[in-house]
Design a protein around this motif. Structure first.
Motif, PDB file in Angstrom:
ATOM      1  N   ASN A   1      49.801  22.528   6.059  1.00  0.00           N
ATOM      2  CA  ASN A   1      50.445  21.331   5.523  1.00  0.00           C
ATOM      3  C   ASN A   1      50.326  20.215   6.574  1.00  0.00           C
ATOM      4  N   HIS A   2      49.746  19.092   6.183  1.00  0.00           N
ATOM      5  CA  HIS A   2      49.479  17.972   7.098  1.00  0.00           C
ATOM      6  C   HIS A   2      50.765  17.445   7.767  1.00  0.00           C
ATOM      7  N   ILE A   3      51.854  17.384   6.996  1.00  0.00           N
ATOM      8  CA  ILE A   3      53.115  16.860   7.547  1.00  0.00           C
ATOM      9  C   ILE A   3      53.689  17.848   8.568  1.00  0.00           C
TER      10      ILE A   3
ATOM     11  N   SER B   1      54.045   7.865   8.804  1.00  0.00           N
ATOM     12  CA  SER B   1      52.580   7.776   8.729  1.00  0.00           C
ATOM     13  C   SER B   1      52.195   6.748   7.673  1.00  0.00           C
ATOM     14  N   GLY B   2      50.925   6.770   7.279  1.00  0.00           N
ATOM     15  CA  GLY B   2      50.473   5.815   6.272  1.00  0.00           C
ATOM     16  C   GLY B   2      50.978   6.176   4.882  1.00  0.00           C
ATOM     17  N   GLY B   3      51.275   7.443   4.659  1.00  0.00           N
ATOM     18  CA  GLY B   3      51.705   7.880   3.328  1.00  0.00           C
ATOM     19  C   GLY B   3      53.133   8.397   3.271  1.00  0.00           C
TER      20      GLY B   3
ATOM     21  N   ALA C   1      56.283   3.574   6.182  1.00  0.00           N
ATOM     22  CA  ALA C   1      56.319   2.599   7.282  1.00  0.00           C
ATOM     23  C   ALA C   1      54.909   2.108   7.629  1.00  0.00           C
ATOM     24  N   GLY C   2      53.955   3.039   7.725  1.00  0.00           N
ATOM     25  CA  GLY C   2      52.570   2.663   8.067  1.00  0.00           C
ATOM     26  C   GLY C   2      51.956   1.797   6.981  1.00  0.00           C
ATOM     27  N   GLU C   3      52.276   2.143   5.736  1.00  0.00           N
ATOM     28  CA  GLU C   3      51.777   1.377   4.585  1.00  0.00           C
ATOM     29  C   GLU C   3      52.295  -0.066   4.653  1.00  0.00           C
ATOM     30  N   CYS C   4      53.551  -0.209   5.088  1.00  0.00           N
ATOM     31  CA  CYS C   4      54.156  -1.540   5.216  1.00  0.00           C
ATOM     32  C   CYS C   4      53.368  -2.357   6.237  1.00  0.00           C
TER      33      CYS C   4
ATOM     34  N   TYR D   1      42.231  -4.228   8.562  1.00  0.00           N
ATOM     35  CA  TYR D   1      42.683  -2.859   8.307  1.00  0.00           C
ATOM     36  C   TYR D   1      42.203  -1.923   9.411  1.00  0.00           C
ATOM     37  N   PRO D   2      42.944  -0.884   9.819  1.00  0.00           N
ATOM     38  CA  PRO D   2      44.318  -0.574   9.423  1.00  0.00           C
ATOM     39  C   PRO D   2      45.318  -1.473  10.140  1.00  0.00           C
ATOM     40  N   GLY D   3      46.409  -1.784   9.447  1.00  0.00           N
ATOM     41  CA  GLY D   3      47.322  -2.809   9.914  1.00  0.00           C
ATOM     42  C   GLY D   3      48.148  -2.445  11.136  1.00  0.00           C
ATOM     43  N   GLY D   4      48.570  -1.182  11.219  1.00  0.00           N
ATOM     44  CA  GLY D   4      49.496  -0.773  12.286  1.00  0.00           C
ATOM     45  C   GLY D   4      49.080  -1.231  13.671  1.00  0.00           C
TER      46      GLY D   4
ATOM     47  N   VAL E   1      49.005  -5.169  13.898  1.00  0.00           N
ATOM     48  CA  VAL E   1      50.342  -5.776  13.942  1.00  0.00           C
ATOM     49  C   VAL E   1      50.934  -5.583  15.342  1.00  0.00           C
ATOM     50  N   ALA E   2      50.770  -4.364  15.888  1.00  0.00           N
ATOM     51  CA  ALA E   2      51.312  -4.071  17.227  1.00  0.00           C
ATOM     52  C   ALA E   2      50.664  -4.966  18.279  1.00  0.00           C
ATOM     53  N   ALA E   3      49.353  -5.151  18.177  1.00  0.00           N
ATOM     54  CA  ALA E   3      48.644  -5.970  19.171  1.00  0.00           C
ATOM     55  C   ALA E   3      49.069  -7.442  19.068  1.00  0.00           C
TER      56      ALA E   3
ATOM     57  N   GLY F   1      53.235  11.439  13.225  1.00  0.00           N
ATOM     58  CA  GLY F   1      52.570  10.533  12.284  1.00  0.00           C
ATOM     59  C   GLY F   1      52.006   9.318  13.010  1.00  0.00           C
ATOM     60  N   GLY F   2      51.015   8.678  12.374  1.00  0.00           N
ATOM     61  CA  GLY F   2      50.258   7.597  13.000  1.00  0.00           C
ATOM     62  C   GLY F   2      51.092   6.463  13.569  1.00  0.00           C
ATOM     63  N   VAL F   3      52.223   6.143  12.933  1.00  0.00           N
ATOM     64  CA  VAL F   3      53.035   5.009  13.401  1.00  0.00           C
ATOM     65  C   VAL F   3      53.659   5.310  14.778  1.00  0.00           C
ATOM     66  N   THR F   4      53.744   6.591  15.159  1.00  0.00           N
ATOM     67  CA  THR F   4      54.308   6.924  16.473  1.00  0.00           C
ATOM     68  C   THR F   4      53.325   6.585  17.600  1.00  0.00           C
ATOM     69  N   ALA F   5      52.131   6.083  17.235  1.00  0.00           N
ATOM     70  CA  ALA F   5      51.219   5.559  18.268  1.00  0.00           C
ATOM     71  C   ALA F   5      51.698   4.176  18.717  1.00  0.00           C
ATOM     72  N   ASN F   6      52.681   3.612  18.002  1.00  0.00           N
ATOM     73  CA  ASN F   6      53.185   2.258  18.304  1.00  0.00           C
ATOM     74  C   ASN F   6      53.963   2.240  19.626  1.00  0.00           C
ATOM     75  N   THR F   7      53.474   1.464  20.570  1.00  0.00           N
ATOM     76  CA  THR F   7      54.041   1.450  21.928  1.00  0.00           C
ATOM     77  C   THR F   7      55.512   1.051  21.934  1.00  0.00           C
TER      78      THR F   7
ATOM     79  N   SER G   1      48.931  11.352  17.845  1.00  0.00           N
ATOM     80  CA  SER G   1      49.876  10.772  16.878  1.00  0.00           C
ATOM     81  C   SER G   1      49.167  10.500  15.566  1.00  0.00           C
ATOM     82  N   THR G   2      48.019   9.833  15.663  1.00  0.00           N
ATOM     83  CA  THR G   2      47.238   9.547  14.449  1.00  0.00           C
ATOM     84  C   THR G   2      46.485  10.823  14.040  1.00  0.00           C
ATOM     85  N   ASP G   3      45.933  10.803  12.832  1.00  0.00           N
ATOM     86  CA  ASP G   3      45.327  12.021  12.282  1.00  0.00           C
ATOM     87  C   ASP G   3      44.264  12.625  13.204  1.00  0.00           C
ATOM     88  N   ASN G   4      44.352  13.928  13.368  1.00  0.00           N
ATOM     89  CA  ASN G   4      43.430  14.678  14.231  1.00  0.00           C
ATOM     90  C   ASN G   4      43.461  16.132  13.787  1.00  0.00           C
TER      91      ASN G   4
HETATM   92  O1  KG4 Z   1      49.258   9.844  10.361  1.00  0.00           O
HETATM   93  P1  KG4 Z   1      48.210   8.829  10.108  1.00  0.00           P
HETATM   94  O2  KG4 Z   1      47.065   8.727  11.086  1.00  0.00           O
HETATM   95  O3  KG4 Z   1      47.583   9.051   8.679  1.00  0.00           O
HETATM   96  C1  KG4 Z   1      48.392   9.447   7.599  1.00  0.00           C
HETATM   97  O4  KG4 Z   1      48.711  10.653   7.522  1.00  0.00           O
HETATM   98  O5  KG4 Z   1      48.762   8.532   6.826  1.00  0.00           O
HETATM   99  O6  KG4 Z   1      48.939   7.411   9.985  1.00  0.00           O
HETATM  100  C2  KG4 Z   1      48.209   6.255   9.671  1.00  0.00           C
HETATM  101  C3  KG4 Z   1      49.151   5.064   9.710  1.00  0.00           C
HETATM  102  C4  KG4 Z   1      48.507   3.784   9.201  1.00  0.00           C
HETATM  103  O7  KG4 Z   1      49.360   3.168   8.270  1.00  0.00           O
HETATM  104  C5  KG4 Z   1      48.376   2.951  10.472  1.00  0.00           C
HETATM  105  O8  KG4 Z   1      48.458   1.555  10.229  1.00  0.00           O
HETATM  106  C6  KG4 Z   1      49.558   3.447  11.277  1.00  0.00           C
HETATM  107  O9  KG4 Z   1      49.588   4.829  11.054  1.00  0.00           O
HETATM  108  N1  KG4 Z   1      49.389   3.196  12.717  1.00  0.00           N
HETATM  109  C7  KG4 Z   1      50.218   2.413  13.440  1.00  0.00           C
HETATM  110  C8  KG4 Z   1      49.679   2.361  14.745  1.00  0.00           C
HETATM  111  N2  KG4 Z   1      48.540   3.116  14.782  1.00  0.00           N
HETATM  112  C9  KG4 Z   1      48.385   3.619  13.521  1.00  0.00           C
HETATM  113  N3  KG4 Z   1      51.341   1.764  13.098  1.00  0.00           N
HETATM  114  C10 KG4 Z   1      51.961   1.038  14.043  1.00  0.00           C
HETATM  115  N4  KG4 Z   1      51.518   0.911  15.316  1.00  0.00           N
HETATM  116  C11 KG4 Z   1      50.381   1.558  15.708  1.00  0.00           C
HETATM  117  N5  KG4 Z   1      49.952   1.421  16.962  1.00  0.00           N
END
Ligand code: KG4
Ligand code: ZN
Length: 343
Positions: free
Chosen positions: A113-115, A140-142, A170-173, A185-188, A191-193, A281-287, A308-311
């Motif tokens: 399970n990805h989550i 994450s994005g989803g 949150a990532g979708e936002c 794209y991708p926005g996360g 937006v952070a930068a 989840g990917g958003v936890t890459a946010n500094t 943090s991001t998908d791997n």
């Molecule tokens: O977990 P993930 O890699 O893929 C999914 O399972 O969805 O998460 C991707 C999401 C995207 O919405 C992307 O914009 C967000 O993570 N993301 C970030 C950052 N890096 C990736 N959001 C905020 N700050 C970041 N540095």
């Protein structure tokens, strides 16, 4: 034991090989082939294009990931693969690739399970170092979910979803806000930068913190995106395009998301007597998010940004903790786009 893991749930084609010895994890290879360029012109992930890209990328990614194993003269013991949640055609591509490989090498497959993998990537160190009950915040994005973890995850975790987003994740936002502001794209990460460049102001308006004070653990980020859209539309063109407006808006939207996440996590951790907070989840890459969570919580686990991001390292680790699900009945392994984490 050596696990080869495959992740294709969205737009990253990833394969990792992880060796587990005395409950310690050693990453032998970790390849992530991103499809960002392919999807950029659509401003988001286009499922049938993502599937084609996975099919194209998987053989080359496998070849690269096997190099260190061949050099070390070692063999794989099991194949772990993401079965859900995710995009159906993308998941099936990974699952079918895993089946072909497992059949060829006569190996069992572990469905992951990805989550759960976003959570378990934090359990790279012996579980005895962690205190339970723990609580995971997946962003994450989803998905945006608060998940209670009562016990150590040996043999699969014991999870309870306390709350989740009612609309956008949150990532979708972040991804949608970046599109509104014309940032790509991708926005996360964008937006952070941009947020880092802001000098202080609030882009002409303070944004709402949706559902921050509701008496539950649910989230809603769609209204936040709409607030950005209205604010943007109401600005004269000259302001909208200004570096000052863009950076201040990015800073404000980022802080609005962080404020809601921290408030709800604090509330749930108090109510459930949580001893460890786990982010994934990917958003936890946010500094900024990492910094503010570390400041707020004493005992918080956050994966290194690369994990943090998908791997696929996270898929291998989750595979190890779900080894009891390993099977050679390949017909039983199916993609499950709407898979939910459960007890
Ligand atoms: O977990 P993930 O890699 O893929 C999914 O399972 O969805 O998460 C991707 C999401 C995207 O919405 C992307 O914009 C967000 O993570 N993301 C970030 C950052 N890096 C990736 N959001 C905020 N700050 C970041 N540095
Ligand atoms: Zn993910």
């Amino acid at each position: 034991m050596i696990i080869l893991a495959i992740e294709t749930s969205c737009d990253d084609t990833a394969i990792a090989i992880v060796e587990v010895k005395n409950k310690k994890f050693k990453v032998l290879s970790n390849i992530v082939s991103s499809q960002i360029e392919a999807h950029q012109e659509y401003g988001g992930v286009f499922p049938s294009l993502a599937k084609r890209e996975h099919e194209k990328n998987l053989p080359a990614v496998l070849k690269r990931s096997l190099d260190p194993l061949i050099r070390a003269n070692k063999l794989v013991d099991a194949v772990a693969v993401t079965v859900g949640p995710g995009l159906d055609p993308c998941l099936w591509t990974g699952v079918n690739f895993a089946k072909d490989l497992a059949q060829k090498w006569n190996l069992p497959i572990i469905p992951v399970n990805h989550i759960e993998a976003h959570i378990l990537v934090n359990f790279q160190f012996p579980i005895s170092n962690f205190q339970f009950p723990a609580m995971a915040l997946i962003v994450s994005g989803g998905h945006t979910q608060l998940i209670l973890i009562k016990d150590p995850p040996a043999g699969g975790g014991k999870y309870k979803i306390l709350g989740e987003t009612r609309d956008d994740a949150a990532g979708e936002c972040f991804d949608k806000v970046a599109r509104i502001l014309g940032l790509g794209y991708p926005g996360g990460p964008i937006v952070a930068a941009e947020a880092v460049k802001a000098c202080g102001g609030r882009a002409s308006a303070a944004l709402p913190r949706p559902m921050i004070n509701t008496n539950d653990y649910d989230f809603s980020f769609s209204g936040l995106k709409t607030a950005v859209l209205y604010n943007f539309k109401n600005q004269p063109v000259k302001i909208r395009k200004s570096k000052k407006y863009i950076s201040e808006m990015c800073k404000e939207v980022q802080q609005a998301v962080i404020d809601v996440l921290i408030k709800k996590t604090t509330k749930a951790s108090r109510e459930y007597g949580v001893k460890t907070i786990i982010l994934g989840g990917g958003v936890t890459a946010n500094t900024e998010l990492r910094k503010q969570f570390k400041k707020r919580f004493k005992n918080v686990l956050i994966p290194p940004k690369k994990l943090s991001t998908d791997n696929a390292v996270m898929i291998a680790i989750a595979g190890y903790y779900n080894i009891d699900k390993a099977t050679k009945k390949y017909g039983n392994i199916k993609a499950k786009p709407n898979l939910r984490i459960r007890n």
